[in-house]
Design an enzyme around this catalytic site. Structure first.
Site, PDB file in Angstrom:
ATOM      1  N   ARG A   1       0.860  -1.272  -0.085  1.00  0.00           N
ATOM      2  CA  ARG A   1       0.312  -0.202  -0.024  1.00  0.00           C
ATOM      3  C   ARG A   1       0.892   1.303   0.135  1.00  0.00           C
ATOM      4  O   ARG A   1       0.951   1.484   0.511  1.00  0.00           O
ATOM      5  CB  ARG A   1      -0.911   0.100   1.618  1.00  0.00           C
TER       6      ARG A   1
ATOM      7  N   SER B   1     -10.938  -1.017   3.595  1.00  0.00           N
ATOM      8  CA  SER B   1     -10.397  -1.704   4.759  1.00  0.00           C
ATOM      9  C   SER B   1      -9.705   0.372   5.441  1.00  0.00           C
ATOM     10  O   SER B   1      -8.716   0.758   4.345  1.00  0.00           O
ATOM     11  CB  SER B   1      -9.029  -1.884   4.442  1.00  0.00           C
TER      12      SER B   1
ATOM     13  N   GLU C   1      -4.692   3.654   6.774  1.00  0.00           N
ATOM     14  CA  GLU C   1      -4.934   3.480   4.978  1.00  0.00           C
ATOM     15  C   GLU C   1      -5.153   4.790   4.611  1.00  0.00           C
ATOM     16  O   GLU C   1      -5.330   5.205   3.273  1.00  0.00           O
ATOM     17  CB  GLU C   1      -4.847   2.341   4.287  1.00  0.00           C
TER      18      GLU C   1
HETATM   19  C1  LIG Z   1     -15.836  -0.940  -1.152  1.00  0.00           C
HETATM   20  C2  LIG Z   1     -13.905  -0.046  -0.941  1.00  0.00           C
HETATM   21  C3  LIG Z   1     -13.565  -1.642  -1.012  1.00  0.00           C
HETATM   22  C4  LIG Z   1     -12.187  -1.431  -1.435  1.00  0.00           C
HETATM   23  N1  LIG Z   1     -11.188  -2.650  -1.416  1.00  0.00           N
HETATM   24  C5  LIG Z   1     -10.403  -2.699  -2.171  1.00  0.00           C
HETATM   25  C6  LIG Z   1      -8.615  -3.667  -2.392  1.00  0.00           C
HETATM   26  O1  LIG Z   1      -9.433  -4.320  -2.116  1.00  0.00           O
HETATM   27  N2  LIG Z   1      -7.371  -3.202  -2.078  1.00  0.00           N
HETATM   28  C7  LIG Z   1      -7.004  -2.088  -1.906  1.00  0.00           C
HETATM   29  O2  LIG Z   1      -5.892  -1.960  -2.386  1.00  0.00           O
HETATM   30  N3  LIG Z   1      -8.099  -1.048  -1.717  1.00  0.00           N
HETATM   31  C8  LIG Z   1      -9.090  -1.066  -2.330  1.00  0.00           C
HETATM   32  N4  LIG Z   1      -9.604  -0.097  -1.515  1.00  0.00           N
HETATM   33  C9  LIG Z   1      -9.280   1.455  -1.037  1.00  0.00           C
HETATM   34  C10 LIG Z   1      -8.735   2.568  -2.472  1.00  0.00           C
HETATM   35  O3  LIG Z   1      -9.978   1.939  -3.876  1.00  0.00           O
HETATM   36  C11 LIG Z   1      -7.825   2.123  -3.215  1.00  0.00           C
HETATM   37  O4  LIG Z   1      -7.147   2.376  -2.045  1.00  0.00           O
HETATM   38  C12 LIG Z   1      -7.276   3.178  -4.358  1.00  0.00           C
HETATM   39  O5  LIG Z   1      -6.295   2.774  -4.592  1.00  0.00           O
HETATM   40  C13 LIG Z   1      -7.583   4.869  -4.126  1.00  0.00           C
HETATM   41  O6  LIG Z   1      -8.075   5.172  -5.336  1.00  0.00           O
HETATM   42  P1  LIG Z   1      -8.298   6.627  -5.817  1.00  0.00           P
HETATM   43  O7  LIG Z   1      -8.274   6.717  -7.188  1.00  0.00           O
HETATM   44  O8  LIG Z   1      -9.811   6.300  -5.359  1.00  0.00           O
HETATM   45  O9  LIG Z   1      -7.550   7.251  -4.759  1.00  0.00           O
HETATM   46  P2  LIG Z   1      -8.020   8.496  -4.068  1.00  0.00           P
HETATM   47  O10 LIG Z   1      -8.658   7.903  -2.396  1.00  0.00           O
HETATM   48  O11 LIG Z   1      -8.956   9.578  -4.691  1.00  0.00           O
HETATM   49  O12 LIG Z   1      -6.762   9.225  -3.385  1.00  0.00           O
HETATM   50  C14 LIG Z   1      -6.133   8.573  -2.979  1.00  0.00           C
HETATM   51  C15 LIG Z   1      -4.373   8.935  -2.572  1.00  0.00           C
HETATM   52  O13 LIG Z   1      -3.733   8.536  -3.610  1.00  0.00           O
HETATM   53  C16 LIG Z   1      -3.476  10.093  -4.495  1.00  0.00           C
HETATM   54  N5  LIG Z   1      -3.937  10.676  -5.941  1.00  0.00           N
HETATM   55  C17 LIG Z   1      -4.887   9.595  -6.559  1.00  0.00           C
HETATM   56  N6  LIG Z   1      -4.615   9.932  -7.811  1.00  0.00           N
HETATM   57  C18 LIG Z   1      -3.193  10.521  -8.360  1.00  0.00           C
HETATM   58  C19 LIG Z   1      -2.653  10.407  -9.296  1.00  0.00           C
HETATM   59  N7  LIG Z   1      -3.020  10.352 -10.655  1.00  0.00           N
HETATM   60  N8  LIG Z   1      -1.579  11.392  -9.029  1.00  0.00           N
HETATM   61  C20 LIG Z   1      -0.812  11.697  -7.970  1.00  0.00           C
HETATM   62  N9  LIG Z   1      -1.672  10.759  -6.984  1.00  0.00           N
HETATM   63  C21 LIG Z   1      -2.636  10.565  -6.602  1.00  0.00           C
HETATM   64  C22 LIG Z   1      -4.593  11.347  -3.435  1.00  0.00           C
HETATM   65  O14 LIG Z   1      -4.407  12.609  -4.044  1.00  0.00           O
HETATM   66  C23 LIG Z   1      -4.632  10.329  -2.057  1.00  0.00           C
HETATM   67  O15 LIG Z   1      -3.100  10.716  -1.794  1.00  0.00           O
HETATM   68  C24 LIG Z   1     -11.559  -0.203  -0.914  1.00  0.00           C
HETATM   69  C25 LIG Z   1     -12.333   0.728  -1.259  1.00  0.00           C
HETATM   70  C26 LIG Z   1     -13.548   1.131  -0.990  1.00  0.00           C
HETATM   71  C27 LIG Z   1     -14.542   1.707  -0.728  1.00  0.00           C
END
Ligand SMILES: Cc1cc2nc3c(=O)[nH]c(=O)nc-3n(C[C@H](O)[C@H](O)[C@H](O)COP(=O)(O)OP(=O)(O)OC[C@H]3O[C@@H](n4cnc5c(N)ncnc54)[C@H](O)[C@@H]3O)c2cc1C
Length: 308
Positions: free
Chosen positions: A181, A231, A301
């Protein structure tokens, strides 16, 4: 942002760009994150190309306006008072997915689900694990998102990064300092603009069946019917956060409408009208009581943004 005038001035500068981005002011963040909580961001900017992104970030930097890059908002908790700065999100060309041979090029704003669907459609295996992760390619790279034994670092060939000096550099997967992560982007300030994934040939039907099977596992085990950020805590060495939380007797513990899910204790959920402050208070209470019960410090996380 210090004053209404400052915001108006930035909006004018953004609208004067050759390719002006879509700009909203005082945009409520509960509409843009999976916890469905959070107050307004002073500015909410949607960019559709890397040149435009570079210009927008230059203007924000020159005006000393903090910028937060938003993916799908599935791993953040935005404070109830919102964010005094600009939230920048990616669409258009920056969310495109193209398949060529066994490689997939995807813009940072594309959803991981759309990359997994494109892979399945092209008979490419290796991305099935990501189909149910609700984040974007950019957020997924930052977090090295993973599930069911897969992690993005296993399939990333290159990542294009926009650095604060305006230069875009293509980094190899090995240079991205991927870990559990985490990635280089937790240490270095840069924006992911796109990534190339290398996959292997497979049978489209088997790939689709694999995706369906994992989706069913998620539905069985996770409280997907409630807003959450997945999580809440990282998996501690040699243990599971959900198990430690359950063992501490915290299943169903609530503060207002924020609750430790009864279905999966590793998920903190919003049962309807939770405030971000309640979710945060619950996170801290869980950390305190797990530490007391088992001596394990749960590491968050979920990322906090803005004022609570
Ligand atoms: C129901 C549910 C299930 C999930 N299951 C999992 C799972 O199985 N495994 C897992 O790893 N995670 C899981 N997650 C968590 C989440 O989906 C991941 O951490 C995902 O990678 C976050 O992506 P996001 O685009 O939503 O990022 P955001 O929440 O929008 O941002 C997260 C971070 O990334 C940065 N960021 C986003 N885009 C960029 C970019 N282009 N350049 C630089 N920085 C950037 C943001 O500034 C922030 O710091 C889950 C979440 C939910 C709600």
């Amino acid at each position: 942002m210090s004053s209404m005038n400052a915001a108006a001035e930035i909006v004018r500068a953004l609208r004067a760009l050759q390719e002006p981005p879509a700009v909203l002011t005082d945009e409520r963040m509960d509409a843009h994150c999976s916890f469905k909580t959070g107050g307004p961001a002073d500015l909410y900017i949607e960019v559709t190309g890397s040149g435009q992104l570079r210009e927008v970030l230059r203007i924000l930097r020159d005006s000393e306006i903090p910028a937060f890059i938003l993916g799908r908002g599935t791993n953040i908790l935005v404070g109830d008072l919102g964010y005094r700065g600009a939230v920048v999100t990616m669409a258009g060309d920056l969310a495109e997915v193209t398949v060529s041979g066994n490689r997939i090029r995807a813009g940072a704003g594309a959803s991981l689900a759309s990359v997994a669907a494109a892979a399945a459609g092209a008979g490419l295996a290796g991305m099935e694990f990501a189909a149910g992760i609700p984040g974007s390619v950019g957020g997924g790279i930052v977090m090295n998102a993973g599930a069911y034994g897969g992690e993005l670092c296993q399939v990333v060939e290159t990542v294009s990064l926009l650095f604060p000096d305006g230069e875009i550099r293509e980094m190899k997967g090995e240079e991205m300092e991927f870990g559990y992560r985490t990635s280089l982007l937790k240490r270095v300030q840069a924006v992911v603009t796109e990534a190339v994934f290398v996959l292997r040939e497979g049978d489209p039907e088997e790939i689709r069946a694999g995706i369906r099977e994992l989706a069913q596992k998620r539905r069985d085990k996770q409280p997907l019917e409630y807003p959450s950020a997945g999580s809440t805590f990282k998996r501690p060495e040699g243990a599971y956060a959900g198990k430690l939380i359950e063992d501490a007797g915290l299943k169903g513990l609530s503060i207002g409408d924020a609750q430790v899910s009864e279905k999966h204790c590793g998920f903190l959920i919003n049962r309807g009208s939770a405030a971000s402050a309640e979710i945060r208070a619950l996170i801290e209470e869980v950390q305190r009581r797990v530490l007391e019960n088992s001596g394990v410090e749960l590491e968050r996380e979920v990322i906090y943004l803005g004022e609570f």
